[in-house]
Scaffold this active site. Structure first.
Site, PDB file in Angstrom:
ATOM      1  NE  ARG A  70      -2.362  -1.217   3.515  1.00 50.29           N
ATOM      2  CZ  ARG A  70      -1.802  -0.473   4.434  1.00 50.29           C
ATOM      3  NH1 ARG A  70      -1.847   0.832   4.348  1.00 50.29           N
ATOM      4  NH2 ARG A  70      -1.211  -1.019   5.478  1.00 50.29           N
ATOM      5  CE1 TYR A 198       0.764  -7.484  -3.784  1.00 48.69           C
ATOM      6  CE2 TYR A 198       0.735  -5.828  -2.062  1.00 48.69           C
ATOM      7  CZ  TYR A 198       0.900  -7.138  -2.458  1.00 48.69           C
ATOM      8  OH  TYR A 198       1.198  -8.098  -1.524  1.00 48.69           O
ATOM      9  CE  LYS A 207      -6.921  -3.628   5.363  1.00 50.82           C
ATOM     10  NZ  LYS A 207      -5.601  -4.116   5.377  1.00 50.82           N
ATOM     11  CG  HIS A 227      -6.744  -3.069  10.177  1.00 51.37           C
ATOM     12  ND1 HIS A 227      -5.425  -2.670  10.294  1.00 51.37           N
ATOM     13  CD2 HIS A 227      -6.754  -4.049   9.240  1.00 51.37           C
ATOM     14  CE1 HIS A 227      -4.678  -3.381   9.461  1.00 51.37           C
ATOM     15  NE2 HIS A 227      -5.452  -4.232   8.819  1.00 51.37           N
ATOM     16  CB  SER A 249      -0.438  -3.642   7.922  1.00 51.19           C
ATOM     17  OG  SER A 249      -1.582  -2.849   7.687  1.00 51.19           O
ATOM     18  CB  CYS A 251       1.123  -6.477  13.840  1.00 50.89           C
ATOM     19  SG  CYS A 251       2.309  -5.185  13.459  1.00 50.89           S
ATOM     20  CG  ASP A 278      -7.271  -7.167   6.898  1.00 46.69           C
ATOM     21  OD1 ASP A 278      -6.305  -6.939   7.653  1.00 46.69           O
ATOM     22  OD2 ASP A 278      -7.505  -6.492   5.888  1.00 46.69           O
ATOM     23  NE  ARG A 376      -0.129  -8.496   2.370  1.00 51.02           N
ATOM     24  CZ  ARG A 376      -0.601  -8.239   3.593  1.00 51.02           C
ATOM     25  NH1 ARG A 376      -1.674  -8.829   4.029  1.00 51.02           N
ATOM     26  NH2 ARG A 376       0.023  -7.386   4.385  1.00 51.02           N
TER      27      ARG A 376
END
Ligand code: GTP
Ligand code: SPV
Ligand code: MN
Length: 598
Positions: A70, A198, A207, A227, A249, A251, A278, A376
């Site tokens: 991002r 991406y 998001k 989130h 993110s 974590c 998420d 990912r």
């Protein structure tokens, strides 16, 4: 597929004129159409078909090397008033934003197809759910959206002749990072993303809609868009209680949500039910409790470090029907990433498409990784062995506890509990974490990331804190979730993690749930309630008393310095910050003073 929503049809027509694609294809979510798009992408090289024996229906994709995470610097909240975006967001006036986007969109799809994807975030028909229509010129985006959201006929039917939907426009355009724009128009319920291909930049349901636009709607409509992972923990007696957890993110949300209990707890009868990894949408129901759904239908999870030991459920989930982005690709059509369970294929290419061998080093002797740290997998949530039977339930699950957490090498204990809801909001509001590869920027640098929402809150964060405080008041006292902070990432002086993490984290969750039921005492510290070591099940962990002590240490000096950092952070919100947040900071400083006097 018959679309009877006249306004949507006209909007698509208008975009067709603007972007000038060779053709327009409505995505119906059917298997035939999906296969056809895959074949097209194989032919152009946009996708690579993987070894179908090892990865049935698996595909590989590599993004532009300048487009692998991002980009927060090109992400904007476009509200009429700058103050409505707040000091933590990039702001652009809607007028300027539409003009800039238009410049890029004009003729941007020439020689390409334009795909129109009607999608639902959340079960179709649920009062929680939101519908979007994404326009894109990328097959990769279409295939990801089919996994990540509900796509197809039933969505169009639900939309009817005049249903509300978020307008989501995406064009790869020239993939020029300098002209990249991820624009959000909360006042118009619209999103425009150009010059990226991406993840969170382009899968606009994720998001952009489910967080940035949804936070804005949630504030107006009285709910929360977060989130957060959502998971159920089944105890030996069969009772299932649900947690929602916000970590920044990369974590540990995916890992926690899918965890496999350590052997000792498995044999006692513990079991995990994953609802989401998420995003959590949460509403206060008529019972006065907080109920959560996961609006996503898939995982878009970090690959490096994922293996049979750290996350066996993720490995099982991605076994088929999955998309792998920016990992190593072998000539044999196998894939590889750092920390997976098998040997790298040879010959092979790295995430940039360069020939790659293990142990390669650059000119300065630094090892060259094969997979990008933010590489990912995209996989259907239904393939997760621990998938919750309540995942598709229209009212979701009732949340017993809320977790906040981040990567803190020193400051934060393994777990501590807020004194009450207001203190919990403060605890979330002062969250900070070391930066990861999920976004561009200096990795490892500690930055404030309130409630893991810094990059995702679509309005002034001061108002967001106020909204959280108000939500607490609206809940019935007995039903209000308790709030905790966790930190799996505390290190010793050598930089090694003190806590084994992953499945073992269940030991901490067990304590959290026991606290929620009022079954265990705790030690009161200036920052919150910390477990008494004897209350945490450390059976079979072989952990020395000093390590346990270090894990729960609250360092007076470190926290005083932290309080100064919090003050600096709060100041930028000026008068808009709720006075409660200042009162909480004062309370923390007062308790630290008392601690020093002792
Ligand atoms: P986003 O998808 O970016 O929002 O991230 P996420 O929060 O879902 O992160 P994820 O679970 O994918 O974790 C990312 C990284 O954290 C991986 O490198 C994991 O190996 C690591 N990680 C996850 N859980 C733990 C843990 O309990 N301990 C340690 N030491 N590392 C962990
Ligand atoms: C994150 O960065 O928090 C993610 C990945 O979950 S992305 O979808 O790219 O935003
Ligand atoms: Mn995320």
């Amino acid at each position: 597929m018959k679309v009877i929503h006249q306004e949507a049809v006209e909007w698509v027509e208008e975009l067709t004129q603007k972007c000038q694609p060779d053709e327009v294809v409505w995505i119906d979510g059917s298997e035939e159409q999906k296969e056809q798009l895959e074949e097209e992408a194989f032919a152009t090289g946009e996708l690579v078909k993987l070894d179908q024996g090892k990865w049935p229906r698996g595909v590989y994709h590599r993004t532009d090397p300048r487009d692998v995470a991002r980009t927060e610097e090109s992400t904007f909240i476009c509200t009429t008033l700058k103050e409505d975006a707040g000091p933590t967001n990039n702001w652009m006036s809607p007028l300027t934003a539409y003009r800039k986007a238009d410049e890029v969109l004009k003729g941007s799809m020439r020689g390409r197809s334009m795909y129109v994807i009607p999608f639902s975030m959340g079960p179709v028909g649920s009062p929680f759910s939101k519908i979007g229509i994404e326009i894109t010129d990328s097959i990769y985006v279409v295939l990801n959206m089919i996994i990540m959201t509900i796509v197809g006929e039933e969505v169009v039917t639900e939309l009817g002749t005049n249903g509300i939907y978020t307008k989501c426009i995406h064009s790869k355009a020239g993939l020029d990072p300098k002209k990249r724009l991820i624009l959000h128009f909360p006042e118009d319920n619209a999103i425009i993303s150009v010059n990226s291909g991406y993840g969170g930049n382009v899968l606009l349901g994720k998001k952009c809609l489910a967080l940035r636009i949804a936070t804005h709607q949630a504030r107006n409509e009285g709910w929360l868009a977060e989130h957060m992972l959502i998971m159920g923990i089944e105890e030996p007696n069969g009772r299932i209680q649900y947690l929602a957890g916000a970590f920044p993110s990369a974590c540990g949300k995916t890992n926690l949500a899918m965890l496999v209990p350590p052997r000792s707890m498995q044999s006692k009868g513990y079991r995990i039910w994953t609802v989401g990894d998420d995003i959590g949408w949460m509403r206060i129901d008529t019972d006065g409790g907080l109920w959560a759904i996961n609006p996503e239908s898939g995982f878009f999870g970090v690959l490096p470090g994922t293996n049979e030991k750290t996350n066996p459920n993720a490995m099982a989930t991605m076994r088929k029907n999955s998309i792998f982005t920016n990992v190593v690709l072998g000539e044999d059509s196998d894939i590889w990433w750092e920390g997976c369970d098998w040997e790298p294929p040879q010959p092979a290419w790295d995430w940039k498409g360069r020939p790659w061998k293990p142990d390669m080093k650059d000119e300065s002797g630094v090892p060259i990784v094969g997979a990008h740290p933010n590489s990912r997998f995209t996989a259907p949530i239904s393939q997760n062995p621990s998938s919750s039977f309540r995942r598709e339930h229209h009212h979701g699950v009732q949340v017993t506890a809320i977790l906040f957490g981040g990567r803190r090498a020193r400051l934060a204990p393994l777990v501590y509990e807020a004194f009450n809801w207001q203190h919990g909001v403060f605890m979330g509001g002062i969250m900070a974490s070391e930066r990861t590869a999920a976004q561009y920027g200096a990795i490892g640098e500690v930055r404030r990331d309130p409630m893991a929402m810094l990059p995702f809150c679509g309005y002034n964060m001061a108002d967001y804190f106020e909204h959280w405080l108000r939500m607490g008041v609206r809940m019935k006292r007995k039903m209000r979730p308790r709030i905790f902070h966790v930190n799996w990432f505390r290190t010793d002086e050598n930089g090694d993690y003190l806590w084994p993490g992953f499945g073992e984290n269940l030991r901490v969750l067990e304590w959290i749930l026991a606290r929620c039921r009022g079954e265990v005492e705790a030690t009161s510290t200036p920052i919150g309630y910390v477990p008494r070591p004897e209350d945490l099940d450390l059976d079979g962990l072989d952990m020395s008393e000093t390590v346990v002590k270090d894990l729960f240490q609250v360092n007076h000096q470190d926290w005083l310095e932290e309080a100064n950092g919090i003050e600096e952070f709060f100041k930028q919100f000026g008068d808009r910050l709720p006075t409660e947040m200042w009162a909480q900071l004062e309370g923390l400083r007062r308790r630290l003073d008392v601690m020093e006097e002792r």
